[in-house]
Design a protein around this motif. Structure first.
Motif, PDB file in Angstrom:
ATOM      1  N   GLY A 109       0.823  -1.217   0.000  1.00  0.00           N
ATOM      2  CA  GLY A 109       0.000   0.000   0.000  1.00  0.00           C
ATOM      3  C   GLY A 109       0.852   1.260   0.000  1.00  0.00           C
ATOM      4  N   SER A 110       0.170   2.400  -0.118  1.00  0.00           N
ATOM      5  CA  SER A 110       0.920   3.657  -0.213  1.00  0.00           C
ATOM      6  C   SER A 110       0.949   4.422   1.102  1.00  0.00           C
ATOM      7  CB  SER A 110       0.302   4.525  -1.304  1.00  0.00           C
ATOM      8  OG  SER A 110      -1.067   4.711  -1.004  1.00  0.00           O
ATOM      9  N   GLY A 111       0.158   4.002   2.066  1.00  0.00           N
ATOM     10  CA  GLY A 111       0.152   4.692   3.357  1.00  0.00           C
ATOM     11  C   GLY A 111      -0.243   6.154   3.225  1.00  0.00           C
ATOM     12  N   ARG A 112      -1.161   6.405   2.340  1.00  0.00           N
ATOM     13  CA  ARG A 112      -1.579   7.789   2.074  1.00  0.00           C
ATOM     14  C   ARG A 112      -2.161   8.465   3.318  1.00  0.00           C
ATOM     15  NH1 ARG A 112      -6.221   9.173   0.870  1.00  0.00           N
ATOM     16  NH2 ARG A 112      -6.788   6.996   0.510  1.00  0.00           N
ATOM     17  N   ARG A 113      -3.061   7.769   4.011  1.00  0.00           N
ATOM     18  CA  ARG A 113      -3.687   8.375   5.192  1.00  0.00           C
ATOM     19  C   ARG A 113      -2.692   8.598   6.313  1.00  0.00           C
ATOM     20  NH1 ARG A 113      -8.217   4.016   5.893  1.00  0.00           N
ATOM     21  NH2 ARG A 113      -6.666   2.871   4.689  1.00  0.00           N
ATOM     22  N   PHE A 114      -1.715   7.712   6.403  1.00  0.00           N
ATOM     23  CA  PHE A 114      -0.718   7.831   7.466  1.00  0.00           C
ATOM     24  C   PHE A 114       0.264   8.960   7.124  1.00  0.00           C
ATOM     25  CE2 PHE A 114       3.113   6.595   9.795  1.00  0.00           C
ATOM     26  CZ  PHE A 114       2.592   6.272  11.030  1.00  0.00           C
TER      27      PHE A 114
ATOM     28  N   ASP B  92       5.905   6.176   5.127  1.00  0.00           N
ATOM     29  CA  ASP B  92       5.985   4.724   5.087  1.00  0.00           C
ATOM     30  C   ASP B  92       5.566   4.113   6.427  1.00  0.00           C
ATOM     31  OD1 ASP B  92       6.458   2.204   4.262  1.00  0.00           O
ATOM     32  OD2 ASP B  92       8.399   2.664   3.363  1.00  0.00           O
ATOM     33  N   LYS B  93       4.272   3.834   6.551  1.00  0.00           N
ATOM     34  CA  LYS B  93       3.779   3.417   7.882  1.00  0.00           C
ATOM     35  C   LYS B  93       4.324   2.064   8.315  1.00  0.00           C
ATOM     36  CE  LYS B  93      -0.705   1.530   6.480  1.00  0.00           C
ATOM     37  NZ  LYS B  93      -2.154   1.554   6.666  1.00  0.00           N
ATOM     38  N   LEU B  94       4.573   1.169   7.371  1.00  0.00           N
ATOM     39  CA  LEU B  94       5.014  -0.174   7.774  1.00  0.00           C
ATOM     40  C   LEU B  94       6.415  -0.165   8.376  1.00  0.00           C
ATOM     41  CD1 LEU B  94       3.492  -2.292   4.889  1.00  0.00           C
ATOM     42  CD2 LEU B  94       2.620  -1.974   7.204  1.00  0.00           C
TER      43      LEU B  94
ATOM     44  N   VAL C 148      -3.272  -3.379  -7.587  1.00  0.00           N
ATOM     45  CA  VAL C 148      -4.657  -2.941  -7.783  1.00  0.00           C
ATOM     46  C   VAL C 148      -5.418  -2.956  -6.464  1.00  0.00           C
ATOM     47  CG1 VAL C 148      -4.817  -3.569 -10.221  1.00  0.00           C
ATOM     48  CG2 VAL C 148      -5.313  -5.304  -8.482  1.00  0.00           C
ATOM     49  N   GLY C 149      -4.672  -2.970  -5.360  1.00  0.00           N
ATOM     50  CA  GLY C 149      -5.303  -3.007  -4.043  1.00  0.00           C
ATOM     51  C   GLY C 149      -5.199  -4.396  -3.433  1.00  0.00           C
ATOM     52  N   PRO C 150      -5.803  -4.583  -2.247  1.00  0.00           N
ATOM     53  CA  PRO C 150      -5.689  -5.862  -1.531  1.00  0.00           C
ATOM     54  C   PRO C 150      -6.015  -7.101  -2.378  1.00  0.00           C
ATOM     55  CG  PRO C 150      -6.624  -4.230  -0.086  1.00  0.00           C
ATOM     56  CD  PRO C 150      -6.495  -3.576  -1.434  1.00  0.00           C
TER      57      PRO C 150
ATOM     58  N   PHE D 295      -7.511  -4.709  14.620  1.00  0.00           N
ATOM     59  CA  PHE D 295      -7.045  -3.328  14.695  1.00  0.00           C
ATOM     60  C   PHE D 295      -5.934  -3.084  13.666  1.00  0.00           C
ATOM     61  CE2 PHE D 295      -3.729  -0.482  16.348  1.00  0.00           C
ATOM     62  CZ  PHE D 295      -4.436   0.713  16.291  1.00  0.00           C
ATOM     63  N   ASN D 296      -6.074  -2.043  12.882  1.00  0.00           N
ATOM     64  CA  ASN D 296      -5.009  -1.719  11.921  1.00  0.00           C
ATOM     65  C   ASN D 296      -4.712  -0.231  11.943  1.00  0.00           C
ATOM     66  OD1 ASN D 296      -6.573  -0.718   9.139  1.00  0.00           O
ATOM     67  ND2 ASN D 296      -7.746  -2.123  10.425  1.00  0.00           N
ATOM     68  N   VAL D 297      -3.457   0.090  11.696  1.00  0.00           N
ATOM     69  CA  VAL D 297      -3.000   1.474  11.772  1.00  0.00           C
ATOM     70  C   VAL D 297      -3.194   2.142  10.415  1.00  0.00           C
ATOM     71  CG1 VAL D 297      -1.005   2.968  12.151  1.00  0.00           C
ATOM     72  CG2 VAL D 297      -1.295   0.897  13.540  1.00  0.00           C
ATOM     73  N   ASN D 298      -4.112   3.079  10.359  1.00  0.00           N
ATOM     74  CA  ASN D 298      -4.341   3.800   9.106  1.00  0.00           C
ATOM     75  C   ASN D 298      -3.860   5.246   9.181  1.00  0.00           C
ATOM     76  OD1 ASN D 298      -5.561   1.651   7.641  1.00  0.00           O
ATOM     77  ND2 ASN D 298      -7.377   1.921   8.902  1.00  0.00           N
ATOM     78  N   THR D 299      -4.019   5.844  10.363  1.00  0.00           N
ATOM     79  CA  THR D 299      -3.598   7.238  10.544  1.00  0.00           C
ATOM     80  C   THR D 299      -2.633   7.306  11.730  1.00  0.00           C
ATOM     81  OG1 THR D 299      -5.342   7.677  12.148  1.00  0.00           O
ATOM     82  CG2 THR D 299      -5.901   8.024   9.829  1.00  0.00           C
TER      83      THR D 299
HETATM   84  N1  LIG Z   1       0.494  -6.222  -1.925  1.00  0.00           N
HETATM   85  C1  LIG Z   1      -0.367  -5.216  -1.808  1.00  0.00           C
HETATM   86  N2  LIG Z   1      -0.685  -4.737  -0.592  1.00  0.00           N
HETATM   87  C2  LIG Z   1      -1.549  -3.707  -0.515  1.00  0.00           C
HETATM   88  C3  LIG Z   1      -2.112  -3.095  -1.655  1.00  0.00           C
HETATM   89  N3  LIG Z   1      -2.932  -2.090  -1.237  1.00  0.00           N
HETATM   90  C4  LIG Z   1      -2.880  -2.085   0.091  1.00  0.00           C
HETATM   91  N4  LIG Z   1      -2.045  -3.052   0.542  1.00  0.00           N
HETATM   92  C5  LIG Z   1      -1.729  -3.384   1.922  1.00  0.00           C
HETATM   93  O1  LIG Z   1      -2.938  -3.771   2.524  1.00  0.00           O
HETATM   94  C6  LIG Z   1      -2.985  -3.319   3.875  1.00  0.00           C
HETATM   95  C7  LIG Z   1      -4.264  -2.550   4.151  1.00  0.00           C
HETATM   96  O2  LIG Z   1      -4.337  -1.408   3.312  1.00  0.00           O
HETATM   97  P1  LIG Z   1      -4.537   0.066   3.865  1.00  0.00           P
HETATM   98  O3  LIG Z   1      -4.848   0.070   5.298  1.00  0.00           O
HETATM   99  O4  LIG Z   1      -5.461   0.795   2.938  1.00  0.00           O
HETATM  100  O5  LIG Z   1      -3.045   0.659   3.709  1.00  0.00           O
HETATM  101  P2  LIG Z   1      -2.418   1.601   2.663  1.00  0.00           P
HETATM  102  O6  LIG Z   1      -2.965   1.324   1.289  1.00  0.00           O
HETATM  103  O7  LIG Z   1      -0.945   1.531   2.829  1.00  0.00           O
HETATM  104  O8  LIG Z   1      -2.890   3.027   3.187  1.00  0.00           O
HETATM  105  P3  LIG Z   1      -3.831   4.158   2.547  1.00  0.00           P
HETATM  106  O9  LIG Z   1      -3.077   4.673   1.348  1.00  0.00           O
HETATM  107  O10 LIG Z   1      -3.966   5.167   3.638  1.00  0.00           O
HETATM  108  O11 LIG Z   1      -5.127   3.476   2.202  1.00  0.00           O
HETATM  109  C8  LIG Z   1      -1.716  -2.513   4.116  1.00  0.00           C
HETATM  110  O12 LIG Z   1      -0.817  -3.322   4.838  1.00  0.00           O
HETATM  111  C9  LIG Z   1      -1.200  -2.203   2.721  1.00  0.00           C
HETATM  112  O13 LIG Z   1       0.221  -2.165   2.675  1.00  0.00           O
HETATM  113  C10 LIG Z   1      -1.734  -3.605  -2.942  1.00  0.00           C
HETATM  114  O14 LIG Z   1      -2.144  -3.127  -4.012  1.00  0.00           O
HETATM  115  N5  LIG Z   1      -0.879  -4.666  -2.951  1.00  0.00           N
END
Ligand SMILES: Nc1nc2c(ncn2[C@@H]2O[C@H](COP(=O)(O)OP(=O)(O)OP(=O)(O)O)[C@@H](O)[C@H]2O)c(=O)[nH]1
Ligand SMILES: [Mg+2]
Length: 195
Positions: free
Chosen positions: A9-14, A17-19, A70-72, A176-180
């Motif tokens: 993910g991109s960690g946009r809300r956080f 690099d949140k991870l 393309v997301g999760p 529980f997950n860290v978004n912000t």
């Molecule tokens: N492999 C992979 N992981 C993803 C993708 N999109 C989100 N994730 C991961 O899925 C988890 C949940 O996503 P979010 O909580 O939305 O995290 P995020 O996309 O980094 O953060 P936001 O940009 O704020 O939505 C996070 O650990 C992300 O790193 C993706 O396209 N591919």
């Protein structure tokens, strides 16, 4: 069973690099990984990263690159190339190992494409669920059609559901997950330091 940690993910809300953000001296993703390793049913942990952050996450374990981004749904799809997998988000530092074992056990007996926790209102927890490698083909069809909602894909399949409200209440913090940055304050013992 393999556990896959989604980390693309991109960690946009956080913001940032949140991870890799350190909580009690350790990166957020490492908290998640260490909790997973405590689950008896988990034999190996892999990290499903984006091409961009793969190098940075290598230090925490075996990395598989998600080329789709393309997301999760793409993260789950990539994870299933390794076989059946228990999939979680990398931003879940309070995972409950016994709960993970409980879901894996259900998955093994149910023999369904996926076993996903479900709230009373129908809301699913797809990033804290077990998936069969056979589900991969179905996900591929969805992705090719441009349907990126994993919840919808699960609901259209013959998944098994785990009713959250019938389980021990202490297990709920597993979701529980860290978004912000504000969410960091909810992690016990870290409030004073991070705020
Ligand atoms: N492999 C992979 N992981 C993803 C993708 N999109 C989100 N994730 C991961 O899925 C988890 C949940 O996503 P979010 O909580 O939305 O995290 P995020 O996309 O980094 O953060 P936001 O940009 O704020 O939505 C996070 O650990 C992300 O790193 C993706 O396209 N591919
Ligand atoms: Mg999240």
């Amino acid at each position: 069973m393999i556990a896959a940690v989604l980390a693309g993910g991109s960690g946009r809300r956080f913001g940032g690099d949140k991870l890799l953000f350190r909580i009690d001296g350790r990166p957020l993703a490492l908290h998640t990984i260490e909790r997973l390793k405590k689950a008896d049913s988990i034999t190996k942990v892999v990290i499903v990263a984006s091409p961009e952050n793969a190098d940075k996450l290598k230090a925490f374990g075996h990395v598989v690159v998600d080329e789709l981004l393309v997301g999760p749904i793409g993260g789950v799809y990539t994870a299933l190339s390794l076989g059946d997998a228990f999939v979680v988000a990398g931003d879940m530092p309070l995972l409950v190992p016994e709960f993970v074992d409980f879901i894996v056990e259900r998955f093994k007996t149910a023999k369904k494409p996926a076993c996903v926790p479900r709230w009373g209102n129908g809301y699913l927890e797809p990033l804290h669920a077990a998936y069969s490698s056979e589900f991969r083909e179905f996900l591929e069809e969805k992705i090719k059609a441009g349907h990126y909602a994993i919840n919808r894909a699960i609901m259209e399949s013959d998944a098994c559901y785990i009713e959250i409200e019938s389980l021990p209440e202490e297990w709920r913090e597993s979701f529980f997950n860290v978004n912000t940055r504000k969410d960091l304050g909810r992690i016990r013992g870290t409030r004073e330091r991070v705020l």
